[in-house]
Scaffold this motif. Structure first.
Motif, PDB file in Angstrom:
ATOM      1  N   GLY A  32       0.868  -1.136  -0.027  1.00 27.79           N
ATOM      2  CA  GLY A  32      -0.167   0.134   0.225  1.00 27.79           C
ATOM      3  C   GLY A  32       1.189   1.340   0.050  1.00 27.79           C
ATOM      4  O   GLY A  32      -0.057   2.589  -0.167  1.00 27.79           O
ATOM      5  N   THR A  33       2.202   1.240   0.366  1.00 28.82           N
ATOM      6  CA  THR A  33       3.806   2.602  -0.336  1.00 28.82           C
ATOM      7  C   THR A  33       2.727   2.734  -1.702  1.00 28.82           C
ATOM      8  O   THR A  33       2.569   2.272  -2.427  1.00 28.82           O
ATOM      9  N   ASP A  34       2.443   4.391  -1.323  1.00 32.58           N
ATOM     10  CA  ASP A  34       2.525   5.426  -2.599  1.00 32.58           C
ATOM     11  C   ASP A  34       3.506   5.362  -3.591  1.00 32.58           C
ATOM     12  O   ASP A  34       4.537   5.280  -2.735  1.00 32.58           O
ATOM     13  N   VAL A  35       3.422   4.708  -4.575  1.00 29.07           N
ATOM     14  CA  VAL A  35       4.825   5.163  -5.568  1.00 29.07           C
ATOM     15  C   VAL A  35       4.682   5.589  -6.892  1.00 29.07           C
ATOM     16  O   VAL A  35       3.095   5.669  -7.571  1.00 29.07           O
ATOM     17  N   THR A  36       4.964   6.409  -7.010  1.00 30.84           N
ATOM     18  CA  THR A  36       5.041   7.190  -8.136  1.00 30.84           C
ATOM     19  C   THR A  36       6.517   6.847  -9.041  1.00 30.84           C
ATOM     20  O   THR A  36       7.248   7.315  -8.441  1.00 30.84           O
ATOM     21  N   LEU A  37       5.836   6.425 -10.564  1.00 27.34           N
ATOM     22  CA  LEU A  37       7.158   5.675 -11.566  1.00 27.34           C
ATOM     23  C   LEU A  37       6.856   6.460 -12.962  1.00 27.34           C
ATOM     24  O   LEU A  37       5.451   7.004 -13.862  1.00 27.34           O
ATOM     25  N   GLU A  38       7.555   7.643 -12.931  1.00 28.20           N
ATOM     26  CA  GLU A  38       7.460   8.245 -13.866  1.00 28.20           C
ATOM     27  C   GLU A  38       8.463   8.182 -15.605  1.00 28.20           C
ATOM     28  O   GLU A  38       9.664   7.849 -14.365  1.00 28.20           O
ATOM     29  N   THR A  39       8.379   7.971 -16.518  1.00 29.42           N
ATOM     30  CA  THR A  39       9.752   8.018 -17.409  1.00 29.42           C
ATOM     31  C   THR A  39       9.918   9.246 -18.296  1.00 29.42           C
ATOM     32  O   THR A  39       9.211   9.382 -18.211  1.00 29.42           O
ATOM     33  N   LEU A  40      11.142   8.840 -18.454  1.00 31.82           N
ATOM     34  CA  LEU A  40      12.027  10.164 -18.914  1.00 31.82           C
ATOM     35  C   LEU A  40      12.025  10.168 -21.015  1.00 31.82           C
ATOM     36  O   LEU A  40      12.504   8.844 -20.915  1.00 31.82           O
ATOM     37  N   GLU A  41      11.649  10.660 -21.197  1.00 28.46           N
ATOM     38  CA  GLU A  41      11.845  10.616 -22.875  1.00 28.46           C
ATOM     39  C   GLU A  41      13.445  10.952 -22.928  1.00 28.46           C
ATOM     40  O   GLU A  41      13.956  11.957 -22.194  1.00 28.46           O
ATOM     41  N   GLY A  42      14.074   9.817 -24.065  1.00 25.33           N
ATOM     42  CA  GLY A  42      15.077  10.318 -24.385  1.00 25.33           C
ATOM     43  C   GLY A  42      15.465   8.942 -25.479  1.00 25.33           C
ATOM     44  O   GLY A  42      15.608   8.130 -25.392  1.00 25.33           O
ATOM     45  N   ASN A  43      16.684   9.735 -25.845  1.00 23.51           N
ATOM     46  CA  ASN A  43      18.222   8.021 -26.644  1.00 23.51           C
ATOM     47  C   ASN A  43      19.126   8.246 -25.790  1.00 23.51           C
ATOM     48  O   ASN A  43      20.263   7.784 -26.539  1.00 23.51           O
ATOM     49  N   ARG A  44      19.011   8.415 -24.857  1.00 20.44           N
ATOM     50  CA  ARG A  44      20.699   8.532 -24.126  1.00 20.44           C
ATOM     51  C   ARG A  44      20.541   7.568 -22.895  1.00 20.44           C
ATOM     52  O   ARG A  44      21.326   7.732 -21.876  1.00 20.44           O
ATOM     53  N   GLY A  45      20.187   6.599 -22.862  1.00 20.26           N
ATOM     54  CA  GLY A  45      19.697   6.022 -21.654  1.00 20.26           C
ATOM     55  C   GLY A  45      20.084   6.175 -20.059  1.00 20.26           C
ATOM     56  O   GLY A  45      18.645   6.813 -20.030  1.00 20.26           O
ATOM     57  N   HIS A  46      20.627   5.951 -19.717  1.00 21.82           N
ATOM     58  CA  HIS A  46      20.523   5.966 -17.816  1.00 21.82           C
ATOM     59  C   HIS A  46      21.097   7.870 -18.445  1.00 21.82           C
ATOM     60  O   HIS A  46      20.725   8.568 -17.164  1.00 21.82           O
ATOM     61  N   LEU A  47      21.546   8.011 -18.995  1.00 16.81           N
ATOM     62  CA  LEU A  47      21.974   9.945 -19.055  1.00 16.81           C
ATOM     63  C   LEU A  47      20.883  10.496 -19.387  1.00 16.81           C
ATOM     64  O   LEU A  47      21.341  11.514 -18.824  1.00 16.81           O
ATOM     65  N   ASP A  48      19.951   9.785 -19.593  1.00 19.90           N
ATOM     66  CA  ASP A  48      18.401  10.204 -19.354  1.00 19.90           C
ATOM     67  C   ASP A  48      18.111  10.876 -18.040  1.00 19.90           C
ATOM     68  O   ASP A  48      17.199  12.058 -17.959  1.00 19.90           O
ATOM     69  N   GLY A  49      18.730  10.503 -17.563  1.00 17.43           N
ATOM     70  CA  GLY A  49      18.514  10.900 -15.871  1.00 17.43           C
ATOM     71  C   GLY A  49      19.370  12.081 -15.282  1.00 17.43           C
ATOM     72  O   GLY A  49      18.665  12.803 -14.533  1.00 17.43           O
TER      73      GLY A  49
END
Length: 86
Positions: free
Chosen positions: A53-70
């Motif tokens: 029941g823990t609240d989790v917000t999951l959001e995808t970052l768009e891009g083509n740099r893989g890990h560096l998109d973060g």
């Protein structure tokens, strides 16, 4: 808390037990092209945290740099980050 591939939730317990023990609201940002934190693992981690029941917000970052998109695409999540931290 920032994700780190050397961190093991639960400190020796099973990963599932450690993740379901998380009680704080959690925000997870990820890229579908990330080769360091595989997207399916990120989604599974979110499911395990949410299991009790823990609240989790999951959001995808768009891009083509893989890990560096973060880093280079973090502005995509600015509204989500702002709302989460309020």
């Amino acid at each position: 808390m920032r994700a780190n591939q050397t961190f093991i939730a639960g400190h020796g317990d099973s990963l599932g037990e450690g993740l379901t023990a998380i009680e704080a609201p959690t925000l997870m940002l990820y890229s579908e092209n990330d080769l360091v934190f595989a997207p399916e693992s990120v989604r599974r981690t979110a499911e395990l945290i949410e299991a009790d029941g823990t609240d989790v917000t999951l959001e995808t970052l768009e891009g083509n740099r893989g890990h560096l998109d973060g880093v280079v695409s973090i502005d995509q999540a600015s509204d989500t980050l702002r709302a989460f931290l309020q």
